[in-house]
Write a protein that holds these residues in place. Structure first.
Motif: not given
Length: 717
Positions: A403-408, A592-605
């Motif tokens: 999932a992370l590879v696909e999400a770039g 997508r859910l996995l990658a988007d959850t990681v992006r949410w966790a990054l917050g404003g970073h």
């Protein structure tokens, strides 16, 4: 038929270089067969080394079979060697080209005459009979705990080191095959543990079976020290470097590595079955997660690798082994290729191999001065386990990786068992897709890291078990995540769905959908009041008869629980097997859910992000930590091919355009943006502190190299 030259004079002109492990980073390995002296063409091999920019070579020397004029009794010499010296001829030629030379020895088997003279060298079965070789009857498996390894092989290593201008000795298949019931092994096991060797099928309740893995590792580790000390006593710069084989890097004693392993090799020579092509890069990440200060090489075979078949004297698809090499070195594992048999019956591998090694040589000036970095880390479940759920842990890890590879999203690995504040502080987000076994100390370390501003994304049964595999009453990370178990974990759930409730940025990727597929393993939890629950499980309903397939109740139990912590940290908990179900079914919503959850966790970073219509494995190199950020190199390995999810590669499909977004350091400007392999400058659009570059197209590999300078410096110039 070729007649070998006589044994060459021992080279004494080249000075010994104690620092060879720091620069020997493109390896040619040649494994000889007994009839190779009849067909050997040294000029061909020296030309391959030259054209591939190889700066190191590993050549078969002895052990099971000697390819040099050994003088040690029962050191079987190739019957076709005559007065020649197969090993010495190539070793001397490589040295003349300034290469490091490693002598390969293989001690896993002996011939019948050695067995007759030294029966104590052989591995014995439970009935006390010598173990005949499974593939070549008439030869016999050695016992790694006998004097064959401790005395005979030590003499072989000393002889090669004394007689040849080499830099290292490399041992293959030195750890034994199964349990040897030889008197030497039985005596040593009893002396160290007070127990008899384990017998019969594996029994986790048998003290002997529980003691065996640790005892074996300790005894084999002592052998490494014995051999390394022996060759260094002959020539101080020479090292003895055994193939790790079944001994994983995370199981090695760190003090042993510090003393005896100047560099590490991963003997994962290619794809197995339907293994994904990114597995090469994962191998590099795994070794780096354990030993960040040790160079690591990825051994790649030009032949196919298959778990059930062995076609060692063959050639696989050029695009496949080239991708394995390139993805490996893009993720920090320098290239090493191996060819079985010096006689070349199929030359289709030569040009692809030269192309792959040349790519590494071209990138080395840029990448060698930078370090791999990432904002995201994937927690790797590596603890050995006899639990039936351990396989699921691995599937969850594979699904998260895909999932992370696909999400770039660039990411590194963190090894369980090595979860420290220093490790975690390298990252902003830690993803634990289903890492069941975590100690109390590891849970505290993660919680303290989140309190300092880190972000944890956990799923399924993460932290449900202790380090030793005992089941907890609640998740070990429950208080951190804001969830508590309300019942047993549900297995083999059918027809499960999660509904999007309320409004949340996590829903953005699912426009038009009210619900998406859930999991097959569901963890019932209650969410704390200070959490947000953007997705909830739809209560169960039948999947047959078709007329009955509809929901009876409104969404209820938490499926995804989000929490923002006082210190700026974040946590997310996914209450089902998101990683493994994605790996099994490859439904895009799960990825997508996995990658988007990681992006949410990054917050404003902001982190490096890559967007492409294909599949690209990303790694990010930057100026070493502790110094001002002045360079970033983004490696883009194109994994797009007609069989991407089956691992086999016939050809790589060009991918593009590729959008690469890189954060610009505060108070700095982008001073240059260049495609290293294409050789062209590219336009940069800087907006809101992020530089965006469009790479028009990549074939197999491209590297975007950005440089920065303080804004004030640029204005003055």
């Amino acid at each position: 038929m070729t007649t070998l030259d006589p044994a060459p004079e021992r080279s004494t002109a080249a000075p010994a270089d104690r620092d060879w492990p720091s620069w020997a980073n493109r390896w040619t390995q040649l494994t000889f067969t007994e009839d190779d002296p009849l067909h050997f063409d040294p000029d061909f091999w020296l030309d391959v080394m030259r054209r591939s920019h190889s700066n190191a070579t590993c050549l078969s020397a002895g052990g099971y079979m000697a390819f040099y004029p050994t003088r040690i009794p029962f050191h079987y010499r190739s019957k076709h060697l005559g007065n020649g010296d197969l090993f010495g001829t190539l070793a001397q030629g490589a040295k003349k080209m300034g290469m490091a030379v490693m002598a390969r020895i293989d001690p896993h088997a002996i011939h019948a005459d050695a067995l007759a003279a030294h029966p104590e060298w052989a591995a014995l079965d439970e009935n006390g009979a010598p173990v005949e070789h499974w593939a070549f009857p008439g030869t016999y498996i050695t016992c790694p705990f006998s004097t064959y390894n401790s005395d005979f092989l030590t003499d072989v290593a000393r002889e090669i080191t004394r007689e040849y201008d080499i830099d290292a000795v490399f041992a293959n298949r030195w750890q034994g095959h199964g349990i040897s019931y030889s008197p030497a092994a039985a005596r040593a096991f009893r002396e160290d543990t007070g127990l008899d060797l384990p017998r019969g099928a594996f029994d986790p309740d048998d003290p002997a079976w529980r003691a065996w893995p640790t005892w074996r590792r300790q005894r084999l580790s002592a052998l490494v020290g014995l051999w390394d000390d022996a060759v260094r006593a002959v020539k101080p710069h020479v090292r003895f470097i055994p193939n790790l084989g079944s001994i994983a890097a995370h199981d090695l004693d760190r003090q042993l590595v510090e003393k005896h392993y100047p560099l590490l090799f991963i003997d994962k020579q290619g794809r197995s079955g339907t293994e994904a092509p990114w597995a090469a890069g994962r191998n590099g990440k795994r070794s780096r997660s354990v030993f960040r200060d040790r160079p690591v090489g990825l051994i790649t075979s030009i032949g196919p690798e298959h778990p059930a078949h062995r076609w060692k004297d063959s050639v696989t698809s050029g695009p496949e082994f080239v991708t394995w090499i390139v993805d490996g070195f893009a993720q920090g594992a320098f290239p090493w290729f191996t060819k079985f048999k010096a006689e070349v019956l199929d030359t289709r591998w030569v040009e692809p191999l030269i192309d792959a090694f040349t790519l590494h040589a071209r990138l080395e000036p840029v990448l060698s001065r930078l370090e791999i970095t990432a904002e995201v880390a994937l927690l790797d479940a590596t603890r050995s386990s006899t639990l039936p759920t351990h396989g699921k842990e691995q599937e969850d890890g594979q699904g998260a990786y895909q999932a992370l590879v696909e999400a770039g999203i660039p990411f590194e690995l963190v090894c369980d068992g090595l979860i420290t504040a220093e490790q975690l502080d390298r990252f902003r987000v830690l993803l634990a897709p289903n890492v069941q076994r975590l100690s109390e100390q590891e849970c505290r370390t993660i919680a303290e890291w989140v309190a300092r501003g880190g972000a944890l994304v956990a799923a399924c049964e993460t932290s449900l078990l202790t380090e030793d595999g005992a089941r907890r009453e609640d998740l070990g990370l429950a208080d951190l995540l804001g969830v508590h178990l309300t019942g047993p974990v549900r297995q083999s759930v059918r027809n499960n769905y999660v509904a999007l409730v309320g409004e949340h940025p996590l829903h953005a990727g699912f426009t038009g959908a009210q619900r998406i597929i859930g999991g097959t393993q569901v963890v019932p939890v209650q969410a704390a009041d200070d959490t947000t629950v953007p997705l909830r499980f739809v209560p169960d309903y039948p999947d047959l008869p078709m007329e009955e397939v509809y929901a009876r109740e409104a969404p209820r139990d938490p499926a995804v629980v989000l929490r923002e912590h006082d210190g700026g940290g974040r946590s997310a908990y996914v209450a089902f097997n998101l990683g493994s179900i994605f790996w099994e079914a490859l439904q895009p919503d799960h990825g997508r859910l996995l990658a988007d959850t990681v992006r949410w966790a990054l917050g404003g970073h902001t982190s490096v992000q890559v967007d492409t219509p294909g599949i690209v494995d990303v790694s990010v190199y930057r100026t070493p930590r502790g110094s001002a950020l002045s360079e970033v190199a983004v490696c883009l390995v194109n994994l797009t091919n007609p069989m991407t999810m089956r691992g086999a590669i016939r050809r790589t499909l060009p991918s593009g355009p590729v959008s690469v977004s890189v954060p610009v350091p505060a108070g700095a400007d982008v001073t240059s943006a260049r495609l290293v392999l294409d050789g062209s400058d590219v336009a940069v659009n800087v907006s809101d502190g992020t530089a965006e570059v469009i790479v028009p197209c990549i074939d197999l590999l491209e590297v975007l190299h950005l440089t920065f300078a303080p804004s004030s410096t640029r204005e003055k110039s």
